[in-house]
Design a protein around this motif. Sequence first.
Motif, short mmCIF file in Angstrom:
data_model
loop_
_atom_site.label_atom_id
_atom_site.label_comp_id
_atom_site.label_asym_id
_atom_site.label_seq_id
_atom_site.Cartn_x
_atom_site.Cartn_y
_atom_site.Cartn_z
N VAL A 195 12.48 31.81 -61.76
CA VAL A 195 11.25 32.61 -61.75
C VAL A 195 10.57 32.55 -63.11
O VAL A 195 9.34 32.39 -63.20
CB VAL A 195 11.55 34.07 -61.37
N ARG A 196 11.37 32.65 -64.15
CA ARG A 196 10.81 32.58 -65.51
C ARG A 196 10.11 31.26 -65.73
O ARG A 196 8.99 31.21 -66.26
CB ARG A 196 11.94 32.78 -66.54
N GLN A 197 10.73 30.17 -65.34
CA GLN A 197 10.13 28.85 -65.52
C GLN A 197 8.86 28.69 -64.68
O GLN A 197 7.88 28.08 -65.14
CB GLN A 197 11.15 27.76 -65.16
N GLU A 198 8.87 29.25 -63.48
CA GLU A 198 7.70 29.16 -62.62
C GLU A 198 6.52 29.92 -63.23
O GLU A 198 5.38 29.44 -63.21
CB GLU A 198 8.03 29.68 -61.23
N HIS A 199 6.78 31.12 -63.75
CA HIS A 199 5.72 31.88 -64.41
C HIS A 199 5.16 31.11 -65.60
O HIS A 199 3.93 31.02 -65.79
CB HIS A 199 6.26 33.23 -64.89
N HIS A 200 6.05 30.54 -66.40
CA HIS A 200 5.60 29.82 -67.58
C HIS A 200 4.84 28.55 -67.20
O HIS A 200 3.91 28.14 -67.92
CB HIS A 200 6.78 29.51 -68.50
N ALA A 201 5.18 27.93 -66.08
CA ALA A 201 4.46 26.75 -65.61
C ALA A 201 3.02 27.11 -65.23
O ALA A 201 2.08 26.35 -65.50
CB ALA A 201 5.18 26.12 -64.43
N ILE A 202 2.86 28.28 -64.61
CA ILE A 202 1.50 28.74 -64.26
C ILE A 202 0.68 28.92 -65.52
O ILE A 202 -0.45 28.41 -65.63
CB ILE A 202 1.56 30.07 -63.48
N LEU A 203 1.25 29.61 -66.50
CA LEU A 203 0.51 29.87 -67.73
C LEU A 203 0.24 28.58 -68.50
O LEU A 203 -0.85 28.39 -69.05
CB LEU A 203 1.27 30.85 -68.62
N ALA A 204 1.21 27.68 -68.53
CA ALA A 204 1.02 26.41 -69.25
C ALA A 204 -0.16 25.64 -68.66
O ALA A 204 -0.96 25.05 -69.39
CB ALA A 204 2.29 25.58 -69.19
N ALA A 205 -0.27 25.63 -67.34
CA ALA A 205 -1.38 24.92 -66.70
C ALA A 205 -2.71 25.60 -67.01
O ALA A 205 -3.73 24.92 -67.23
CB ALA A 205 -1.16 24.84 -65.20
N ILE A 206 -2.72 26.92 -67.03
CA ILE A 206 -3.94 27.65 -67.37
C ILE A 206 -4.34 27.35 -68.81
O ILE A 206 -5.51 27.08 -69.12
CB ILE A 206 -3.76 29.16 -67.15
N GLU A 207 -3.35 27.38 -69.71
CA GLU A 207 -3.63 27.10 -71.12
C GLU A 207 -4.13 25.68 -71.31
O GLU A 207 -4.95 25.41 -72.20
CB GLU A 207 -2.37 27.33 -71.95
N ALA A 208 -3.66 24.75 -70.48
CA ALA A 208 -4.09 23.35 -70.56
C ALA A 208 -5.43 23.12 -69.88
O ALA A 208 -5.95 22.00 -69.89
CB ALA A 208 -3.03 22.45 -69.93
N ARG A 209 -5.99 24.16 -69.28
CA ARG A 209 -7.27 24.09 -68.57
C ARG A 209 -7.20 23.12 -67.39
O ARG A 209 -8.21 22.51 -67.02
CB ARG A 209 -8.40 23.67 -69.52
N ASP A 210 -6.02 23.02 -66.80
CA ASP A 210 -5.84 22.16 -65.64
C ASP A 210 -5.84 23.04 -64.40
O ASP A 210 -4.80 23.57 -63.98
CB ASP A 210 -4.52 21.39 -65.76
N ALA A 211 -7.02 23.21 -63.81
CA ALA A 211 -7.19 24.16 -62.71
C ALA A 211 -6.34 23.79 -61.49
O ALA A 211 -5.71 24.66 -60.87
CB ALA A 211 -8.66 24.26 -62.33
N ASP A 212 -6.33 22.50 -61.14
CA ASP A 212 -5.56 22.08 -59.97
C ASP A 212 -4.06 22.35 -60.18
O ASP A 212 -3.37 22.81 -59.27
CB ASP A 212 -5.79 20.60 -59.68
N ALA A 213 -3.58 22.03 -61.38
CA ALA A 213 -2.16 22.25 -61.68
C ALA A 213 -1.83 23.74 -61.68
O ALA A 213 -0.75 24.15 -61.24
CB ALA A 213 -1.79 21.63 -63.02
N ALA A 214 -2.75 24.56 -62.16
CA ALA A 214 -2.52 26.01 -62.19
C ALA A 214 -2.41 26.56 -60.77
O ALA A 214 -1.53 27.36 -60.46
CB ALA A 214 -3.65 26.71 -62.94
N ARG A 215 -3.32 26.12 -59.90
CA ARG A 215 -3.27 26.57 -58.50
C ARG A 215 -1.97 26.11 -57.84
O ARG A 215 -1.31 26.89 -57.15
CB ARG A 215 -4.47 26.04 -57.72
N ASP A 216 -1.63 24.84 -58.07
CA ASP A 216 -0.40 24.32 -57.48
C ASP A 216 0.83 25.07 -57.98
O ASP A 216 1.76 25.35 -57.21
CB ASP A 216 -0.25 22.83 -57.80
N ALA A 217 0.85 25.40 -59.27
CA ALA A 217 2.00 26.10 -59.86
C ALA A 217 2.14 27.50 -59.28
O ALA A 217 3.25 27.96 -58.99
CB ALA A 217 1.86 26.16 -61.38
N ALA A 218 1.00 28.19 -59.10
CA ALA A 218 1.04 29.54 -58.53
C ALA A 218 1.50 29.51 -57.08
O ALA A 218 2.33 30.33 -56.65
CB ALA A 218 -0.34 30.19 -58.63
#
Length: 251
Positions: A195-218
């Motif tokens: 769960v911790r890694q999944e949360h951090h993956a969402i934030l990492a994608a948001i920080e990278a401004r990668d919208a598709d990756a952020a949606r996929d991670a969430a």
Amino acid sequence: MFSKVSGPVRLADRVAAILAEEIESGRLAEGDKLPTEVELVKQLGVSRTVVREAVSRLRNAGLVEPRQGRGVFVMPRRTRPLDLEAEAVEDTKAKVLQIVEVRRPLEGEAAYLAASRATPGDLVRMRQTLDAIDAAVAAGGDGVDEDLAFHRSIAESTGNAVMVSTVRYLGEVLRGGIRVTRANEARRGDFIEQVRQEHHAILAAIEARDADAARDAARLHLKHAASRLQDADDRFWTETEVLDVDLDAAH
């Protein structure tokens, strides 16, 4: 008016449930004033901190409204938070999984928009909420409030007022289901780390401004949450203490 509160359930949850039942039953009607904080402490046998937290939850759920210098009053009836009470374990499990299905598209889209619109300040707040989850878990807490805060911070970063209001409302409506999910994940160290890694993956994608990756991670995070629930053994779903804690929390 009330009996003293005791038992394994978190006291604030139990007090909130007792007061919510008084409101839902009509014993406390629209416009009625709640007993004072001192009176509730005396009647329920809990601390002021517990009473304040319980009243805060009722306020967030739209059941009561504090009025400066006058007290706390029952609000007009509106759409009530989701009822997670179930007659059978199978029904409980189905409802919690349905909650995850509702969250998946909404929170996926919120992450997508946040990746495009979040300000530097928004990113800092999101990072702080993740740190708060780690701190809560390390301190022995369930991290439910902190988990909700993380997902709210993503919604707030979208700049979409309707999205923010919807996620905030759903956070209160679905609190019980989120608590069940986290209770399941807390049973195993590997789940907690996933769960911790999944949360951090969402934030990492948001920080990278990668919208598709952020949606996929969430969406992937919530897909995995559903899988972890599906894999939970019957003992988890039938343990009375766990289910009481989580279902009572649905105000």
